[in-house]
Write a protein that holds these residues in place. Structure first.
Motif, PDB file in Angstrom:
ATOM      1  N   GLN A  43       0.801  -1.223   0.000  1.00  0.00           N
ATOM      2  CA  GLN A  43       0.000   0.000   0.000  1.00  0.00           C
ATOM      3  C   GLN A  43       0.836   1.276   0.000  1.00  0.00           C
ATOM      4  OE1 GLN A  43      -3.512  -0.106  -0.227  1.00  0.00           O
ATOM      5  NE2 GLN A  43      -2.863  -2.208  -0.712  1.00  0.00           N
ATOM      6  N   TYR A  44       2.082   1.187   0.468  1.00  0.00           N
ATOM      7  CA  TYR A  44       2.879   2.403   0.647  1.00  0.00           C
ATOM      8  C   TYR A  44       4.257   2.245   0.015  1.00  0.00           C
ATOM      9  CZ  TYR A  44      -0.801   3.295   4.003  1.00  0.00           C
ATOM     10  OH  TYR A  44      -2.035   3.465   4.592  1.00  0.00           O
ATOM     11  N   LEU A  45       4.723   3.366  -0.543  1.00  0.00           N
ATOM     12  CA  LEU A  45       6.032   3.459  -1.179  1.00  0.00           C
ATOM     13  C   LEU A  45       6.927   4.333  -0.310  1.00  0.00           C
ATOM     14  CD1 LEU A  45       7.979   3.303  -3.686  1.00  0.00           C
ATOM     15  CD2 LEU A  45       6.749   5.307  -4.579  1.00  0.00           C
ATOM     16  N   PHE A  46       8.063   3.777   0.120  1.00  0.00           N
ATOM     17  CA  PHE A  46       9.029   4.513   0.917  1.00  0.00           C
ATOM     18  C   PHE A  46      10.268   4.790   0.070  1.00  0.00           C
ATOM     19  CE2 PHE A  46       6.307   2.522   3.960  1.00  0.00           C
ATOM     20  CZ  PHE A  46       6.305   3.346   5.082  1.00  0.00           C
ATOM     21  N   ILE A  47      10.805   6.004   0.188  1.00  0.00           N
ATOM     22  CA  ILE A  47      12.006   6.409  -0.554  1.00  0.00           C
ATOM     23  C   ILE A  47      12.959   7.091   0.416  1.00  0.00           C
ATOM     24  CG2 ILE A  47      12.936   7.773  -2.465  1.00  0.00           C
ATOM     25  CD1 ILE A  47      10.050   7.756  -3.643  1.00  0.00           C
ATOM     26  N   SER A  48      14.234   6.701   0.370  1.00  0.00           N
ATOM     27  CA  SER A  48      15.242   7.403   1.171  1.00  0.00           C
ATOM     28  C   SER A  48      15.759   8.601   0.387  1.00  0.00           C
ATOM     29  CB  SER A  48      16.383   6.470   1.557  1.00  0.00           C
ATOM     30  OG  SER A  48      17.126   6.048   0.426  1.00  0.00           O
ATOM     31  N   SER A  49      15.810   9.733   1.056  1.00  0.00           N
ATOM     32  CA  SER A  49      16.221  10.991   0.431  1.00  0.00           C
ATOM     33  C   SER A  49      17.418  11.538   1.189  1.00  0.00           C
ATOM     34  CB  SER A  49      15.059  11.991   0.456  1.00  0.00           C
ATOM     35  OG  SER A  49      15.444  13.238  -0.093  1.00  0.00           O
ATOM     36  N   GLY A  50      18.613  11.438   0.599  1.00  0.00           N
ATOM     37  CA  GLY A  50      19.829  11.871   1.276  1.00  0.00           C
ATOM     38  C   GLY A  50      19.884  13.376   1.484  1.00  0.00           C
ATOM     39  N   GLU A  51      20.759  13.800   2.410  1.00  0.00           N
ATOM     40  CA  GLU A  51      20.856  15.232   2.712  1.00  0.00           C
ATOM     41  C   GLU A  51      21.810  15.978   1.791  1.00  0.00           C
ATOM     42  OE1 GLU A  51      24.187  14.591   3.210  1.00  0.00           O
ATOM     43  OE2 GLU A  51      24.363  15.824   5.004  1.00  0.00           O
ATOM     44  N   ARG A  52      22.281  15.281   0.738  1.00  0.00           N
ATOM     45  CA  ARG A  52      23.063  15.873  -0.347  1.00  0.00           C
ATOM     46  C   ARG A  52      24.332  16.562   0.158  1.00  0.00           C
ATOM     47  NH1 ARG A  52      21.433  17.071  -4.928  1.00  0.00           N
ATOM     48  NH2 ARG A  52      23.647  16.656  -5.247  1.00  0.00           N
ATOM     49  N   GLN A  53      24.876  16.080   1.259  1.00  0.00           N
ATOM     50  CA  GLN A  53      26.100  16.629   1.857  1.00  0.00           C
ATOM     51  C   GLN A  53      25.920  18.074   2.318  1.00  0.00           C
ATOM     52  OE1 GLN A  53      28.612  15.487  -1.564  1.00  0.00           O
ATOM     53  NE2 GLN A  53      29.660  14.054  -0.198  1.00  0.00           N
ATOM     54  N   LYS A  54      24.678  18.435   2.638  1.00  0.00           N
ATOM     55  CA  LYS A  54      24.378  19.800   3.091  1.00  0.00           C
ATOM     56  C   LYS A  54      24.112  19.886   4.590  1.00  0.00           C
ATOM     57  CE  LYS A  54      24.577  21.061  -1.207  1.00  0.00           C
ATOM     58  NZ  LYS A  54      25.819  21.680  -1.719  1.00  0.00           N
ATOM     59  N   LYS A  55      24.051  18.755   5.265  1.00  0.00           N
ATOM     60  CA  LYS A  55      23.916  18.661   6.726  1.00  0.00           C
ATOM     61  C   LYS A  55      22.607  19.246   7.258  1.00  0.00           C
ATOM     62  CE  LYS A  55      28.854  18.425   7.800  1.00  0.00           C
ATOM     63  NZ  LYS A  55      29.954  19.001   8.620  1.00  0.00           N
ATOM     64  N   ASP A  56      22.557  20.573   7.497  1.00  0.00           N
ATOM     65  CA  ASP A  56      21.466  21.180   8.244  1.00  0.00           C
ATOM     66  C   ASP A  56      20.067  20.918   7.687  1.00  0.00           C
ATOM     67  OD1 ASP A  56      23.261  22.134  10.073  1.00  0.00           O
ATOM     68  OD2 ASP A  56      23.370  24.149   9.211  1.00  0.00           O
ATOM     69  N   PRO A  57      19.874  20.819   6.362  1.00  0.00           N
ATOM     70  CA  PRO A  57      18.521  20.539   5.880  1.00  0.00           C
ATOM     71  C   PRO A  57      17.904  19.259   6.441  1.00  0.00           C
ATOM     72  CG  PRO A  57      19.883  21.328   4.077  1.00  0.00           C
ATOM     73  CD  PRO A  57      20.808  21.118   5.252  1.00  0.00           C
ATOM     74  N   ALA A  58      18.735  18.336   6.943  1.00  0.00           N
ATOM     75  CA  ALA A  58      18.196  17.094   7.503  1.00  0.00           C
ATOM     76  C   ALA A  58      17.360  17.339   8.755  1.00  0.00           C
ATOM     77  CB  ALA A  58      19.342  16.123   7.817  1.00  0.00           C
TER      78      ALA A  58
END
Length: 389
Positions: free
Chosen positions: A180-195
């Protein structure tokens, strides 16, 4: 100064020599300590085909064909019965290749037998010198034994925002066991604080419906914007995302100079990056230890020195019964497979580590319980692992 706070039991076979792991695309650079000796390697290894910078393996339901993405933007498939290699000749998206970017994951839809749908992830160029992860789906159609196409590929999700740099896309894909659900990992793109910022999807795991729309019941939906996609946050670079047999979601995450993690992923939890880490910055600057923030979610196990994981599976136990329910991790830095028990989900334990000649990018279990492992980099070998007689 690199932390040596947690050092899981390192067990390794002497059957294969350790190779140098220094690589321009390596996600971790900490020096790996020598592993201890283990008992005889528990499988035979057959070298089959070779591939160019492979990133992911997926076993096609029904046929048992192995579909393998290559970072440069190609997909090939291997028939274990005949040894024949075919290609997906059309319908593949244009990728932004470079650094850690390119074509990423490939996952068959839960209803693949009826729909024929396949999901892909990739690094996608944006305006100016920016890029980000994307996920799309289309129908896989094959003509004969050596040629397939993906028809009607549509982008259903994009990492927000697109930023500069070519690292930490993550973009692993997993479906919940009920489909029923789709999970995707989204990296912080080496920007740190946005996480730690819930107004974007960098450094998060998102939970969607199979068509890419935000799933009802996500924990931050009332904040508006893309926060309605977020399931968990405070992640760094998640290169493994899997459900166990009990329906629990786990991720496998790269730390900086130390602190690779296996995490039980739970709704609304903050996993701490970059506020805390089991490792330090590459320049030696310290990062507070996770024990300093009991309000943040703790890893089930972490590794310092790093293993630099590629991907992992939960093993069924078909051919190695004692491994049932355990995690098998394909490691880049340590050129090895780690076997980890999660019998205690709050404190996992590395049971064994089996050494190989080269960096390992991904691992998959076939329907018969044998294992397929793909090396990393140019001329990477596809390896078939079967029990010792």
């Amino acid at each position: 100064m690199t932390k040596f706070r947690l050092f899981a039991a390192l067990l390794s076979t002497a059957a294969f020599g350790m190779a140098s792991c220094s690589d321009a695309n390596s996600d971790n650079s900490a020096v790996q300590a020598a592993a201890k000796s283990d008992s005889a390697i528990p499988f035979k290894i057959e070298q089959t085909a070779t591939f160019d910078e492979p990133w992911a393996i997926a076993v096609e339901p029904g046929t048992g064909l192995l579909f393998i993405t290559e970072r440069g933007g190609t997909i090939k498939f291997y028939d274990p019965k005949s040894g024949q290699i075919g290609s997906v000749t059309s319908g593949i998206p244009k990728v932004d290749y470079g650094g850690q970017g390119g074509l990423g994951d490939i996952v068959f839809a839960p209803d693949y037998a009826q729909s024929g749908m396949v999901y892909l992830s990739w690094a996608e160029a944006g305006a100016g010198d920016t890029r980000g992860a994307a996920v799309g789906r289309g129908k896989l159609s094959c003509d004969g034994t050596t040629s397939c196409s993906i028809d009607g590929l549509q982008v259903i999700w994009r990492q927000t925002p697109k930023v500069s740099g070519r690292g930490h896309y993550s973009h692993r894909i997993a479906f919940s066991p009920d489909g029923q659900y789709l999970f995707i990992s989204s990296g912080e793109r080496q920007k740190k604080d946005p996480a730690q910022d819930l107004s974007n999807t960098l450094g998060t795991i998102v939970r969607l419906l199979p068509n890419g729309t935000p799933a009802p019941g996500n924990p931050f939906a009332d904040r508006g914007g893309v926060s309605d996609q977020i399931w968990s946050y405070g992640h760094r670079n998640v290169l493994g995302l899997k459900f166990d047999s009990e329906g629990r979601l786990w991720d496998l995450e790269h730390g900086p100079a130390g602190g690779d993690e296996l995490n039980l992923v739970e709704k609304g939890k903050n996993y701490g990056w970059p506020l805390v880490s089991g490792g330090d910055d590459y320049n030696g600057d310290p990062i507070p230890d996770p024990s300093t923030r009991p309000d943040l979610q703790k890893a089930a196990i972490s590794w310092t020195p790093v293993i630099a994981p590629g991907d992992f599976i939960f093993y069924s136990g078909k051919l190695w019964p004692e491994w049932k329910g355990q995690v098998l991790i394909a490691n880049l830095k340590t050129t090895s497979i780690s076997r980890v028990s999660v019998a205690n989900p709050e404190k996992a334990e590395e049971i064994a580590r089996y050494s190989f000649d080269n960096r390992l990018r991904d691992i998959a279990e076939a329907g018969d319980g044998t294992l397929w492992v793909i090396e990393d980099g140019k001329s990477a070998k596809l390896l078939h692992l079967t029990p010792q007689q």
